[in-house]
Design a protein around this motif. Sequence first.
Motif: not given
Length: 395
Positions: A13-18, A29-34, A41-44, A59-70
């Motif tokens: 099982v691959k690690p959990a990363i925050l 910096a926000q762009r690099v983070l996301l 996420y795409e690599h499992g 927050h809501q707009v970004w969460q609709e874009i990205y598949p991982f929890p934000l």
Amino acid sequence: MIKETVTRQATGVKPAILFIGSQMATGGAQRVLLDQAAWFYEHGYHVTAAFLYDQEGVHQVWQEIYPFPLVNLNICPPGGRTNPLRTFSGLPRIYRFLRNHRFDIIETFSHYANLLVLPLAWMASVPVRVGSHHGREANFPNLLNRLHSFIISSSITTCMVAVSQQVSSYAALEENIREDKIIVIPNGIQAADNRLLAPSQPVALRAELGLQPGAHLVCSVGYLTEQKGHRFLLEAIPLVIQKYPGTIFAIAGDGPLLKELKGQAEALNLAGAVIFLGNHSNVADLLSLADIFVLPSLWEGLPIALLEAMGAGVAVVASQVDGVEELIVDNQTGLLVPPSDSQALSQAILRLLEEPEFRVNLGQQGKWLVEKEFNQDQMCNLYRNLFENLLEGRQ
């Protein structure tokens, strides 16, 4: 928690990363983070992205874009300013968040995130705690700077990533961070979208910008603060439009200096020559029309806006500061000018307008460099190797 990490690795099982930053806002910096979170996420990997607060109410707009929890940790209301009381009252909530989710790895993306979150991650027994340094932090109090250096240099932090060699040197020499704690991983971006715009799109964009047939577009992208040096770009414009009337200067970005910069443009009689676009919805389309990109910053880490312009094949003029010098070889992959020098900016822009073949070649060389040495896969693979090696060392 280390035992749980070892169990995950033993079972495949691959690690959990925050990945955690200071504020939800438009920025490098926000762009690099996301982008980094999306790649892992795409690599499992089990990925969560979090921010201390939502500066722009996105927050809501970004969460609709990205598949991982934000996650918005909400230590400040949207559009508001942090205050010590609210910040400290939010620390127990951040600690519980870290403790309950049992992350294997945490990476923080600003001085403030390093300062607040890394000690809490240490207390919550997160095995690998990686800070990052994206360049000098404007108006960072000296006391906090000393505390930040202590946190990074101590066992609280596993290591810190600097986004350029210049940033690494600055952290060690000016901030007294232990050199053995610093690892350099340059920023990288996704390959530019080489699709052709629909026939109507260039026409619509040109009309929106007021570009006449044959007129040139010079653009700049960045948060409107003193660091970004936009006032020097405005001072450079009169000489350019005197020789090339009809040239449009489009400045994309928002920030605290917007009103002041608009006032400066009006005082310089630049009506019709300068357009303030705010946070533009599609910078890629803007770059597709641009003849020149200008980065007049007073200091930088390794700017994403510059990488994106070069990756799009646009000829660039940039201040000779910090990590910019690791991207631009003068007269080969761009033009370098002294910071705060409006006259030099004017002359560099004029040279590129006067020499179209040189301008095109400069853009092509810059694009080749970014695709070869500053791509997202290369950056994220370096982070993956770092994370895995650090996890193995914690077993």
